[in-house]
Write a protein that holds these residues in place. Structure first.
Motif, short mmCIF file in Angstrom:
data_model
loop_
_atom_site.label_atom_id
_atom_site.label_comp_id
_atom_site.label_asym_id
_atom_site.label_seq_id
_atom_site.Cartn_x
_atom_site.Cartn_y
_atom_site.Cartn_z
N GLY A 22 -85.55 -57.13 37.12
CA GLY A 22 -85.28 -56.51 35.82
C GLY A 22 -84.34 -57.33 34.96
O GLY A 22 -84.65 -58.48 34.60
N PRO A 23 -83.16 -56.79 34.61
CA PRO A 23 -82.27 -57.49 33.69
C PRO A 23 -81.79 -58.83 34.23
O PRO A 23 -81.52 -59.75 33.46
CB PRO A 23 -81.10 -56.52 33.50
CG PRO A 23 -81.15 -55.59 34.67
CD PRO A 23 -82.61 -55.47 35.00
N GLY A 24 -81.66 -58.95 35.55
CA GLY A 24 -81.25 -60.24 36.09
C GLY A 24 -82.26 -61.31 35.75
O GLY A 24 -81.90 -62.43 35.36
N LEU A 25 -83.53 -60.99 35.89
CA LEU A 25 -84.57 -61.96 35.60
C LEU A 25 -84.74 -62.17 34.10
O LEU A 25 -84.89 -63.31 33.63
CB LEU A 25 -85.89 -61.52 36.22
CG LEU A 25 -87.04 -62.53 36.07
CD1 LEU A 25 -86.69 -63.85 36.74
CD2 LEU A 25 -88.33 -61.97 36.64
N THR A 26 -84.72 -61.09 33.32
CA THR A 26 -84.88 -61.28 31.87
C THR A 26 -83.71 -62.06 31.29
O THR A 26 -83.88 -62.84 30.35
CB THR A 26 -85.01 -59.93 31.15
OG1 THR A 26 -83.89 -59.08 31.45
CG2 THR A 26 -86.30 -59.22 31.55
N ASN A 27 -82.50 -61.90 31.86
CA ASN A 27 -81.37 -62.71 31.41
C ASN A 27 -81.60 -64.19 31.71
O ASN A 27 -81.06 -65.05 31.02
CB ASN A 27 -80.08 -62.25 32.10
CG ASN A 27 -79.54 -60.95 31.52
OD1 ASN A 27 -79.89 -60.57 30.41
ND2 ASN A 27 -78.69 -60.28 32.28
N THR A 28 -82.37 -64.47 32.74
CA THR A 28 -82.61 -65.85 33.15
C THR A 28 -83.76 -66.49 32.38
O THR A 28 -83.91 -67.73 32.38
CB THR A 28 -82.91 -65.91 34.66
OG1 THR A 28 -81.95 -65.12 35.36
CG2 THR A 28 -82.85 -67.33 35.21
N LEU A 29 -84.55 -65.69 31.68
CA LEU A 29 -85.74 -66.23 31.00
C LEU A 29 -85.40 -67.30 29.97
O LEU A 29 -86.15 -68.27 29.80
CB LEU A 29 -86.53 -65.10 30.35
CG LEU A 29 -87.43 -64.27 31.26
CD1 LEU A 29 -88.05 -63.12 30.48
CD2 LEU A 29 -88.52 -65.14 31.88
N THR A 30 -84.29 -67.12 29.25
CA THR A 30 -83.92 -68.13 28.25
C THR A 30 -83.69 -69.48 28.90
O THR A 30 -84.13 -70.52 28.40
CB THR A 30 -82.66 -67.68 27.49
OG1 THR A 30 -82.95 -66.49 26.76
CG2 THR A 30 -82.19 -68.76 26.52
N ALA A 31 -83.00 -69.48 30.03
CA ALA A 31 -82.77 -70.74 30.75
C ALA A 31 -84.08 -71.32 31.26
O ALA A 31 -84.28 -72.54 31.25
CB ALA A 31 -81.79 -70.50 31.90
N MET A 32 -84.98 -70.46 31.71
CA MET A 32 -86.28 -70.95 32.17
C MET A 32 -87.05 -71.58 31.02
O MET A 32 -87.72 -72.61 31.19
CB MET A 32 -87.07 -69.80 32.79
CG MET A 32 -86.48 -69.25 34.07
SD MET A 32 -87.42 -67.85 34.76
CE MET A 32 -88.89 -68.71 35.34
N ALA A 33 -86.96 -70.97 29.85
CA ALA A 33 -87.67 -71.53 28.69
C ALA A 33 -87.10 -72.88 28.29
O ALA A 33 -87.84 -73.80 27.92
CB ALA A 33 -87.60 -70.54 27.53
N GLN A 34 -85.77 -73.03 28.34
CA GLN A 34 -85.17 -74.34 28.05
C GLN A 34 -85.64 -75.37 29.05
O GLN A 34 -85.97 -76.51 28.70
CB GLN A 34 -83.64 -74.23 28.08
CG GLN A 34 -82.91 -75.51 27.71
CD GLN A 34 -82.92 -75.78 26.21
OE1 GLN A 34 -82.64 -74.90 25.40
NE2 GLN A 34 -83.24 -77.01 25.83
N ALA A 35 -85.68 -74.99 30.33
CA ALA A 35 -86.13 -75.91 31.37
C ALA A 35 -87.61 -76.27 31.18
O ALA A 35 -88.01 -77.42 31.43
CB ALA A 35 -85.92 -75.29 32.75
N ARG A 36 -88.41 -75.32 30.73
CA ARG A 36 -89.82 -75.59 30.48
C ARG A 36 -89.98 -76.61 29.36
O ARG A 36 -90.75 -77.58 29.47
CB ARG A 36 -90.55 -74.29 30.13
CG ARG A 36 -92.04 -74.44 29.81
CD ARG A 36 -92.86 -74.90 31.02
NE ARG A 36 -94.26 -75.05 30.71
CZ ARG A 36 -95.22 -74.16 31.01
NH1 ARG A 36 -94.90 -73.05 31.66
NH2 ARG A 36 -96.46 -74.37 30.70
N GLN A 37 -89.22 -76.43 28.28
CA GLN A 37 -89.33 -77.33 27.14
C GLN A 37 -88.85 -78.74 27.48
O GLN A 37 -89.39 -79.73 26.98
CB GLN A 37 -88.52 -76.79 25.97
CG GLN A 37 -89.15 -75.62 25.25
CD GLN A 37 -90.30 -76.03 24.35
OE1 GLN A 37 -91.39 -76.33 24.82
NE2 GLN A 37 -90.06 -76.07 23.06
N ASP A 38 -87.81 -78.84 28.33
CA ASP A 38 -87.23 -80.15 28.64
C ASP A 38 -87.73 -80.73 29.96
O ASP A 38 -87.24 -81.75 30.42
CB ASP A 38 -85.70 -80.04 28.69
CG ASP A 38 -85.09 -79.92 27.29
OD1 ASP A 38 -85.83 -80.09 26.31
OD2 ASP A 38 -83.87 -79.68 27.20
#
Length: 542
Positions: free
Chosen positions: A82-98
C-alpha cells in the motif's frame, strides 16, 4: 559465489529471501519495517546484509538508486504494501527514466484477499497493476516454491537488458510459509545482446572513412569507458557526454563535458560526417533542454544500444546496433588500424571553449562552485537535485571520473532526490565524501533524510544552495509574462535544523570560503551541512 550445504534446508520464505539476496551479491537493503514486512526481516539480522532505515519509503527508493549509481550493482529497497509501495513509485519512475537497476521488494495483503476490496489495512485495488506502469518486471509470489525462480528472474532482468526498476511482492501469508532451498544456491545468470562481426566490421569501415567523426555517450556507456576511449583515439573523435555519462574520458583531450543542448556542441555534431551514439536514448532533457527544436538531424548516425525498443523509437540513421556498449566499441576497434587519427583533439578543444563561452555569467559562477568542490575534494561524488547550480553543471561539468556527477534534474526530474540518494551513494563509497548539492526548495521534500545520514554516520556534506524559493520557476514565469505565484515557500533555518539532528553546520559569508569549509567537513566522521545563500553569501552569483 555459491552457498553449498550437504542437504536441502527448510525455512520460511522471508528467511530464504534473505539467503537468495545475499547469494546474488546484495550487501545492503534500504527499508522501513512494518507489520506487513516483519516476516521478511526474520533472517536479516543474522545475515551479512546491512539494513539502512530511511525516514520515508521514497527515500528508500532514492537511496537504492544512489547506491546503484556509485556501486554499479542493483540497489534494493524493502517496503510495506500500500502506502509503502506507492511512496516508492516516484523513485522507481526516476530509476526507469535514468536506467538505474533497483529491486523493490514489497509486501501485499494475504492471497485470499487480493482483488476482493474487503477494506484490509494498506489495501490497493490492484497493487501489481499499479507497479507495472513503471517496473521492467513485477511478480506476485503466490506459490512459496517459486521464490528461487522469481528471485533468479529478477536479477537476470536487472543485469541483462536496459536496467531499471524490478519489483517482487510477497503476500503476508506467504512470507511465513515454509520453503525448501536446494543444497547449492547459484547466482542469477545475466546475458547481454552482442552484435555479429559483420555488423561491427561495417561500422568500422564507415568509421575509417570518416574525417570528422564524433562520439555521443549516455549513461549506458559508462562501463565501456576504456573501450570507447580507444575507439575515439583511433578515429580522432571528440566524445560528448550527457549528464549520466559525465566524467567519462576525464582528462582526455578528446572529452567534451558539455550538453548537446548547447549551440557549440550542436555545431560540432552538425559538422560531423559520422556520429556514434553509445547507450543514450537521445531524449529531450539532454539533447533539447530548452525545447527549441534546434538539435540537428543526424543522417550519418550509428546507434548502439542494449535496448531494441529504444533503437526502434529512433532517431534512425545509417545503422542501429543491438549490443552492449563495451562489446560493440571493442569489436569495432578490432577492425581498425592501430594508429591514432588526427584532428579530433583540436575540434574537442574548440567545442569546449565555445560551449563555456555561450553560458551566462551566472551559470559560469555556479559552475565555478562545482569546480571548486572537485578541486578541493577530487575523490568526492556530487549527487544533485533539481537546483540552479545543478542545472548549470548539467550544461557543463568537467567531472573527474565517471559516476562522480549525477542528479535528478534530467529525465523524470524528481525534487527531493539528492538527500536520500546521497546517503545511498555514501553507503556504496564509504571511504570518500559525498556532496549533496540541493536547493532550499528540494531539500524540504526530504529534509528528514538528514537524520538517516546521522543514524549511520554517512559522510555526506549537504551543500544547500539557498535562493529563497523556486527561483528557476519564478524566472521562467517572469520570462513568459506570468505573475509569479507559489514560488516562495518558507524555509527553516537550515543551520538550526542540521544542529537539531546533531550535524555541524555553517553558512558561508563568501563563496571563497567553500574550499576550507569542505576540507573541514571532510575530516569529520558523519554528515555535515554547508549553506550558500544567493544574497547572504558574497560571490555566489555573478
Amino acid at each position: 559465489m555459491t552457498n553449498e550445504t550437504t542437504k536441502a534446508r527448510t525455512m520460511t520464505v522471508g528467511e530464504a529471501l534473505v539467503e537468495l539476496l545475499a547469494e546474488n551479491g546484495v550487501e545492503v537493503v534500504f527499508g522501513i519495517p512494518g507489520v506487513h514486512t516483519v516476516e521478511l526481516y526474520r533472517g536479516l539480522a543474522a545475515s551479512p546484509i546491512r539494513h539502512v532505515t530511511p525516514r520515508h519509503e521514497q527515500g528508500a527508493g532514492f537511496m537504492a538508486d544512489g547506491y546503484a549509481r556509485v556501486s554499479g550493482k542493483p540497489g534494493v529497497a524493502l517496503v510495506i504494501t500500500g502506502p509503502g509501495l506507492t511512496n516508492t513509485l516516484t523513485a522507481m519512475a526516476q530509476a526507469r527514466q535514468d536506467s538505474i537497476p533497483i529491486l523493490v521488494i514489497s509486501g501485499v495483503n494475504r492471497r485470499d484477499s487480493l482483488g476482493h476490496g474487503r477494506g484490509l489495512l494498506h489495501e490497493l485495488p490492484d497493487q501489481q497493476a499499479l507497479v507495472k506502469t513503471v517496473a521492467l518486471y513485477t511478480h506476485t509470489l503466490l506459490n512459496p516454491d517459486d521464490l528461487g525462480a522469481v528471485v533468479d528472474r529478477a536479477f537476470a532482468v536487472l543485469g541483462s537488458g536496459r536496467p531499471g526498476p524490478v519489483h517482487i511482492e510477497i503476500p503476508t501469508d506467504v512470507m511465513s510459509a515454509p520453503v525448501t532451498l536446494p543444497p547449492t544456491l547459484r547466482t542469477a545468470q545475466a546475458t547481454r545482446p552482442r552484435a555479429d562481426a559483420e555488423t561491427l566490421q561495417k561500422a568500422a569501415i564507415l568509421a575509417s572513412e570518416a574525417r570528422r567523426p564524433v562520439i555521443l555517450c549516455g549513461g549506458g556507456a559508462i562501463t565501456a569507458e576504456a573501450e570507447i576511449g580507444i575507439l575515439a583515439d583511433r578515429i580522432g573523435a571528440p566524445v560528448v557526454t550527457t549528464v549520466n555519462a559525465r566524467g567519462m574520458m576525464a582528462g582526455s583531450p578528446l572529452r567534451v563535458p558539455a550538453s548537446p543542448s548547447l549551440k557549440a556542441v550542436r555545431n560540432l555534431l552538425r559538422d560531423a560526417d559520422l556520429v556514434f551514439a553509445f547507450g543514450t536514448e537521445m531524449g529531450q532533457t539532454d539533447y533539447d533542454m530548452y525545447a527549441d527544436g534546434g538539435f540537428p538531424l543526424l543522417d550519418r548516425l550509428i546507434r548502439i544500444d542494449i535496448d531494441a525498443m529504444q533503437l526502434a523509437r529512433g532517431p534512425h540513421g545509417l545503422m542501429s546496433i543491438l549490443s552492449g556498449a563495451r562489446m560493440a566499441a571493442a569489436g569495432i576497434t578490432s577492425f581498425l588500424p592501430e594508429t591514432a587519427a588526427e584532428g579530433g583533439v583540436q575540434r574537442a578543444q574548440a567545442t569546449r571553449k565555445a560551449a563555456m563561452k555561450e553560458l551566462t555569467a551566472k551559470m559560469r559562477a555556479e559552475i565555478a562552485v562545482v569546480d571548486a568542490i572537485y578541486a578541493t575534494l577530487p575523490a568526492a561524488t556530487i549527487v544533485g537535485d533539481s537546483t540552479q547550480a545543478v542545472y548549470a553543471g548539467n550544461l557543463y561539468c568537467d567531472a573527474p571520473r565517471a559516476r562522480s556527477w549525477f542528479n535528478s534534474a534530467t529525465g523524470f526530474g524528481a525534487l527531493g532526490y539528492a538527500p536520500p540518494a546521497a546517503v545511498g551513494a555514501a553507503v556504496a563509497a564509504a571511504e570518500e565524501p559525498v556532496i549533496c548539492l540541493v536547493g532550499d526548495g528540494g531539500i524540504q521534500f526530504s529534509l528528514a533524510e538528514i537524520g538517516s545520514a546521522a543514524d549511520i554516520g554517512a559522510q555526506v556534506i549537504f551543500l544547500v544552495w539557498n535562493n529563497n524559493g523556486y527561483q528557476e520557476i519564478e524566472t521562467y514565469m517572469r520570462d513568459n509574462g506570468i505573475t509569479p505565484e507559489g514560488v516562495k515557500p518558507g524555509a527553516p533555518d537550515f543551520l538550526k535544523t542540521a544542529e537539531a539532528y546533531g550535524l555541524p553546520a555553517r553558512r558561508l559569508a563568501h563563496v571563497d570560503e567553500l574550499p576550507a569549509a569542505l576540507r573541514e567537513a571532510s575530516t569529520r566522521k558523519g554528515p555535515s551541512l554547508i549553506e550558500i545563500h544567493e544574497t547572504r553569501t558574497a560571490g555566489a552569483t555573478a
